[in-house]
Structures are given as C-alpha cells and as structure tokens.
Motif scaffolding. Structure first.
Motif, PDB file in Angstrom:
ATOM      1  N   LEU A 197      57.230   0.977   4.051  1.00 35.53           N
ATOM      2  CA  LEU A 197      56.981  -0.471   4.052  1.00 35.53           C
ATOM      3  C   LEU A 197      56.340  -0.891   2.734  1.00 35.53           C
ATOM      4  O   LEU A 197      56.683  -1.925   2.164  1.00 35.53           O
ATOM      5  CB  LEU A 197      56.077  -0.860   5.230  1.00 35.53           C
ATOM      6  CG  LEU A 197      56.759  -0.851   6.599  1.00 35.53           C
ATOM      7  CD1 LEU A 197      55.724  -0.859   7.709  1.00 35.53           C
ATOM      8  CD2 LEU A 197      57.695  -2.045   6.759  1.00 35.53           C
ATOM      9  N   ILE A 198      55.419  -0.064   2.244  1.00 37.82           N
ATOM     10  CA  ILE A 198      54.764  -0.376   0.962  1.00 37.82           C
ATOM     11  C   ILE A 198      55.811  -0.412  -0.152  1.00 37.82           C
ATOM     12  O   ILE A 198      55.799  -1.295  -1.003  1.00 37.82           O
ATOM     13  CB  ILE A 198      53.667   0.672   0.646  1.00 37.82           C
ATOM     14  CG1 ILE A 198      52.525   0.558   1.652  1.00 37.82           C
ATOM     15  CG2 ILE A 198      53.136   0.473  -0.782  1.00 37.82           C
ATOM     16  CD1 ILE A 198      51.491   1.663   1.562  1.00 37.82           C
ATOM     17  N   MET A 199      56.756   0.538  -0.111  1.00 38.94           N
ATOM     18  CA  MET A 199      57.798   0.609  -1.152  1.00 38.94           C
ATOM     19  C   MET A 199      58.928  -0.393  -0.900  1.00 38.94           C
ATOM     20  O   MET A 199      59.900  -0.426  -1.648  1.00 38.94           O
ATOM     21  CB  MET A 199      58.398   2.017  -1.196  1.00 38.94           C
ATOM     22  CG  MET A 199      57.451   3.121  -1.626  1.00 38.94           C
ATOM     23  SD  MET A 199      56.765   2.866  -3.264  1.00 38.94           S
ATOM     24  CE  MET A 199      58.174   3.235  -4.309  1.00 38.94           C
ATOM     25  N   ASN A 200      58.824  -1.168   0.167  1.00 39.13           N
ATOM     26  CA  ASN A 200      59.875  -2.116   0.561  1.00 39.13           C
ATOM     27  C   ASN A 200      61.210  -1.427   0.846  1.00 39.13           C
ATOM     28  O   ASN A 200      62.276  -2.010   0.666  1.00 39.13           O
ATOM     29  CB  ASN A 200      60.051  -3.220  -0.489  1.00 39.13           C
ATOM     30  CG  ASN A 200      60.786  -4.431   0.078  1.00 39.13           C
ATOM     31  OD1 ASN A 200      60.766  -4.655   1.291  1.00 39.13           O
ATOM     32  ND2 ASN A 200      61.452  -5.182  -0.772  1.00 39.13           N
ATOM     33  N   LEU A 201      61.155  -0.186   1.292  1.00 34.01           N
ATOM     34  CA  LEU A 201      62.373   0.494   1.753  1.00 34.01           C
ATOM     35  C   LEU A 201      62.626   0.081   3.199  1.00 34.01           C
ATOM     36  O   LEU A 201      63.756   0.099   3.675  1.00 34.01           O
ATOM     37  CB  LEU A 201      62.210   2.011   1.666  1.00 34.01           C
ATOM     38  CG  LEU A 201      62.074   2.592   0.247  1.00 34.01           C
ATOM     39  CD1 LEU A 201      61.676   4.047   0.293  1.00 34.01           C
ATOM     40  CD2 LEU A 201      63.370   2.421  -0.525  1.00 34.01           C
TER      41      LEU A 201
ATOM     42  N   GLY B  21      53.243   7.426  11.992  1.00 35.43           N
ATOM     43  CA  GLY B  21      53.537   6.189  11.266  1.00 35.43           C
ATOM     44  C   GLY B  21      53.214   6.274   9.780  1.00 35.43           C
ATOM     45  O   GLY B  21      53.220   5.259   9.092  1.00 35.43           O
ATOM     46  N   LYS B  22      52.956   7.471   9.289  1.00 42.92           N
ATOM     47  CA  LYS B  22      52.603   7.618   7.866  1.00 42.92           C
ATOM     48  C   LYS B  22      53.785   7.245   6.968  1.00 42.92           C
ATOM     49  O   LYS B  22      53.653   6.426   6.062  1.00 42.92           O
ATOM     50  CB  LYS B  22      52.177   9.067   7.547  1.00 42.92           C
ATOM     51  CG  LYS B  22      50.964   9.549   8.323  1.00 42.92           C
ATOM     52  CD  LYS B  22      50.459  10.885   7.806  1.00 42.92           C
ATOM     53  CE  LYS B  22      51.453  12.029   7.950  1.00 42.92           C
ATOM     54  NZ  LYS B  22      51.719  12.435   9.354  1.00 42.92           N
ATOM     55  N   SER B  23      54.928   7.873   7.230  1.00 42.54           N
ATOM     56  CA  SER B  23      56.094   7.590   6.380  1.00 42.54           C
ATOM     57  C   SER B  23      56.555   6.151   6.535  1.00 42.54           C
ATOM     58  O   SER B  23      56.988   5.533   5.559  1.00 42.54           O
ATOM     59  CB  SER B  23      57.247   8.525   6.734  1.00 42.54           C
ATOM     60  OG  SER B  23      56.922   9.824   6.334  1.00 42.54           O
ATOM     61  N   THR B  24      56.469   5.629   7.748  1.00 43.95           N
ATOM     62  CA  THR B  24      56.845   4.229   7.960  1.00 43.95           C
ATOM     63  C   THR B  24      55.982   3.323   7.093  1.00 43.95           C
ATOM     64  O   THR B  24      56.488   2.423   6.419  1.00 43.95           O
ATOM     65  CB  THR B  24      56.672   3.859   9.450  1.00 43.95           C
ATOM     66  OG1 THR B  24      57.478   4.733  10.220  1.00 43.95           O
ATOM     67  CG2 THR B  24      57.079   2.426   9.717  1.00 43.95           C
ATOM     68  N   THR B  25      54.676   3.583   7.085  1.00 44.42           N
ATOM     69  CA  THR B  25      53.769   2.766   6.283  1.00 44.42           C
ATOM     70  C   THR B  25      54.142   2.854   4.805  1.00 44.42           C
ATOM     71  O   THR B  25      54.219   1.832   4.109  1.00 44.42           O
ATOM     72  CB  THR B  25      52.314   3.248   6.474  1.00 44.42           C
ATOM     73  OG1 THR B  25      52.029   3.260   7.869  1.00 44.42           O
ATOM     74  CG2 THR B  25      51.334   2.352   5.760  1.00 44.42           C
TER      75      THR B  25
END
Lengths: 288, 215
Positions: free
Chosen positions: A48-52, A41-45
């Motif tokens: 999400l932070i970058m609002n992608l 879930g690293k890239s997902t997080t």
C-alpha cells in the motif's frame, strides 16, 4: 522531530482479510522494525505504501508528501528490497542496473561501482545465477545508489544464511548513521531487530498491537516465571500471554512496575526479547 | 520511454534469430499468394515478440519492479503500444533481408516486392490484433489472455488473407473498385489514420485498466 513516513488510519479490505485503520510513523534517522506473524498484513502494508495496492481509506505521507499525488518524486527517493527477487532473471547485473539507473533522477554510478566491489557482485553474471544473498545485496546496491532516503525492506532476510543476514544488518546500522535516512524493515524473524531497530511496530491480524521505541518496550515489558499457584483470576488479568505446564508458568506483562505489587518477590523476572513479546501476543491467554 | 522499449528488446534478444526463420518459412510457404507472405511475416514477428515479452514479464513478476520504480503507469502502457511499431519494423526488415538474400543467391523461390497495400494490410492486421489483445492482457495477465491472443492471431490471419483475395481477384467489385480508385497516398493516410484511431481507443482502455490494477 521530522517524520519520514507517516501512516494514518490505513485501511484495505480483502475478501478474507482486512487491514484495520493502522497507524504508525518513522522519524528521520531511525530504523523501524515491522514485525508480525506470516499473514498479519506486513506485505499488504508495504504494498500500500508503494501504491502497488490501492488503499480503501486513510493517509500515507512519505517525506511529508502524499504518496499518490507525488508518487514519482517519492519513488525517486525510496529504495526497496523485496523478499522475492523482483529483477529480470534473464538479464545480467550490468544490464539490469543500466535499465534501473535510467529510471532514477539521482543515480550515482560511482556509488554503485563501489557497492558492486564491496559486495563482491559479478557484474556479468545473470541474476538467475546469483545466490539468494547476492540477489539481496544487488537489490541493496541499487537502493543505495540512487541516494534513497527511505529504505523499504519486505522480509529482506528470509531465506538468507546466517552470514548474509549479519552482513545486511551491519550495512543497515552503518547506513542509518546518516540522520536524514529512515528504514522500514519487515520481518517475522525478530532476532534481526534485537540489535538494529530503534522502533518496533507489531501487527497481528491486520491490527497494530503496539508501535513504539524498542527501549520503551524492553523497559516496560517483562517475562515472568513462577509457580502455578500464583495464578488466579485476579493475577491473570495482568498478563498478555501465559504458558503453563505442570511445573509452573511463564507469562508476559506490559507493565513491569505493577509486578512487585502483585507478585512481591515470588517470581523470576526476565528481560523479554521481541520474540517473547510476539509469541505471547500471538498465544494470548487461550491456554488459561 | 526509450529505455523501457530497449529493455523489452534486450529481454528477448534470443528470439531475433527466430525472426529470420519466420521470414524464410513464410516466404517459402506463400510463394503463390503474392504479398501475403509479407503480411504473414510481419504478423508473426510482432505476435511472437509481444507474447515472448509478456511471458517473460509474467514470469519475473515485472509489474512489481516497474511499479516500484519512479515510472508513471501511463508511460509503461505507452511503451507497449510504441513497441508494436518497432516489432512491425523488425518484421519488415527481416522480410527485406531474406528476400534480397534469396534473389542474390538466385534460389528457386518466388519472392515479391513489398507494395504499399501490403504494408497497409500488415499494419491494419497487427494493430487490430494488439488493440484487442493489450487491454485483455492488462486486465487478466499473461496466462489467462494467452489463448485470446492466439485466437486473435489466427482469425485475423485468415480474415486478412480472405479479404486480400477478395480484393486481389476482383471477386468483390465494390471493394476492389474502391481501392483501385484511391491513390497510394490516400490509401496510406486512410490506413494510418484508422490504425492510430484504433490504437488510441485501445490505449485509453488499457490505461484505465492498468491505473487501477493491483500487484
């Protein structure tokens, strides 16, 4: 202590994966290592932070501001380095720079020129002709030339050779001397972080397993090795993960102080690496 | 905004040569159908440009970069809609250059001057194609929407040629009378107003789709 990034109860549901209400924060002036196996879930997080990706719940605050309400202002102050090259391969370094520079409010041409020289990047070369290490350095040069206060790096070292990795780590430790900056550095290669990270957040299956200072982890956790007959129902409870073979066992515990009470002097105690910790958490007690 | 459009043109600078090739081919192929050669050039140039840039952006996963930079999604969409006009202009320019070269060298190819009707027909066709295509593209991405754009191009291409023949050859009295009774200014303002209305609807739809898109 001012926080530069705060993630609270962040949730994202996919068909086959859920990010489960994760929380962590980075104080100003520190490097946070974001570790976990592939698919944790690293890239997902980070997306999400970058609002992608759009979050399903929770809160993300960057520089104390909501990451969607103040998206543009925040992105002006964020530098990003992604695992995959995200620049247009057909453009040259200079063409790409020209476009990206025009988007940032605080672009500093002199700084970029300085890094171009320092990283030995050929300005007229097309991005597709750059090595993986050079692409990463180009991303970094862009990130550093618009006075980013928060650097978000998703697996920046994957695919880099030993030399390029060390160069990146050196740049980061130099950079973080500025106490107003912060770095979020995701990686599954934990040895990157042994030297430079101040904080560690460990994620597994969409859940945060631990998030604290690296020193606290290294002070409290311990790898212990000993004879198998020391293991019984009672003692096994203290372990996060155990590996056994015919000669003995190796296990990770999270509270070193209990150690003496339980095992007296019958075991060998070693300082764990982040790698040890990640692997023992992943392994768990399934072999028990 | 300007930089977003400039970047699109920079990315496909290689195909500028093709623009003239199209103009030459279509001027040659449509010698007997008056202004249709012109409409075909403008349509083909716009279609190719929009598609080339979409495929390049798809290959480079440009959405991740663009949405990590401080650019509002609204602006990214708007830039695409503005660039349609730039490509149309490039098409018109290439037609003018090629036909003038043909005349200057006295080549035995029939060329037709650009009329107001021709420009309006070109605008309506291009706007129609892209107004349907862009929301589909933003929803499904380049690979899945490629076929839609081709179908659109072909059907509107032939639709327009049939429509123009009907007007040109007075097969349909009502339509031809309607057009001949209007002044050029009326036709122009009607067409432009209609084009902008269609584009506006399409833009709003694309925006709604793209605002919620995940990368």
């Amino acid at each position: 202590m001012d926080t530069i990034l705060e993630v609270k109860n962040l949730r994202k549901n996919f068909k086959d994966f859920t990010l489960k209400d994760i929380c962590f924060s980075i104080p100003k002036g520190f490097i946070m290592g974001f570790i976990g196996p592939n698919g944790a879930g690293k890239s997902t997080t980070i997306k999400l932070i970058m609002n992608l990706l759009k979050k399903d719940g929770g809160e993300i605050k960057i520089f104390g501001l909501d990451h969607i309400q103040h998206e543009n202002e925040i992105k002006n102050r964020i530098g990003f380095v992604f695992d995959e090259n995200c620049f247009y391969e057909e453009l040259t370094i200079l063409e790409m720079k020209k476009f990206v520079a025009s988007m940032y409010k605080n672009w500093e041409e002199n700084t970029f020129t300085k890094y171009l020289k320092e990283f030995q990047l050929p300005p007229k070369k097309k991005i597709k002709d750059l090595s993986k290490g050079m692409k990463m350095k180009f991303s970094l040069a862009i990130a550093l030339s618009h006075q980013a206060e928060l650097l978000i790096m998703d697996e920046p070292t994957s695919g880099l050779d030993h030399g390029a990795r060390h160069e990146l780590l050196d740049i980061l430790s130099y950079l973080i001397q500025d106490e107003n900056k912060g770095v979020l550095f995701s990686t599954h290669i934990t040895s990157d972080l042994d030297k430079i990270a101040d904080y560690i957040t460990f994620i597994q299956n969409g859940e945060i397993i631990l998030s604290t200072t690296k020193d606290e982890i290294l002070d409290n956790y311990a790898v212990i090795k000993g004879d198998r007959n020391l293991l019984n129902q009672e003692t096994r409870k203290y372990f996060i993960g155990i590996k056994e073979n015919q000669f003995g066992f190796e296990g990770l515990i999270s509270n070193k102080n209990e150690l003496n009470r339980v095992f007296a002097n019958h075991v060998v105690i070693e300082k764990p690496s982040l790698e040890n910790i990640m692997i023992h958490y992943m392994r768990g007690k399934e072999n028990v | 905004m300007f930089n977003l459009i400039l970047k699109d043109i920079l990315l496909q600078k290689k195909i500028i040569a093709f623009i003239f090739l199209y103009a030459i081919i279509f001027v040659f192929a449509f010698q007997s159908s008056e202004i249709f050669g012109f409409v075909a050039v403008v349509m083909a140039v716009t279609y190719t440009s929009m598609n080339t840039i979409a495929s390049i952006e798809d290959k480079n996963k440009a959405d991740v970069l663009l949405n990590s930079l401080p650019i509002r999604r609204k602006k990214l969409i708007l830039a695409k809609y503005i660039s349609i006009w730039i490509y149309m202009f490039m098409g018109i320019l290439s037609y003018i250059i090629v036909t003038n070269l043909i005349k200057a060298f006295g080549l035995p190819i029939k060329v037709f001057p650009i009329t107001v009707e021709a420009i309006m027909a070109a605008i309506i066709s291009v706007v129609l194609i892209n107004s349907i295509y862009l929301p589909v593209f933003f929803k499904f991405g380049y690979t899945k929407s490629r076929i839609i754009s081709l179908i659109l191009f072909i059907s509107i291409f032939f639709g327009i040629s049939t429509g123009m023949n009907a007007i040109g050859f007075h097969q349909n009295k009502m339509i031809s009378e309607f057009f001949t009774n209007l002044s050029d200014i009326q036709i122009t303002s009607l067409t432009i107003a209609l084009a902008f209305l269609i584009l506006l609807c399409s833009y709003l739809l694309s925006l709604k789709i793209y605002q919620n898109k995940e990368f």
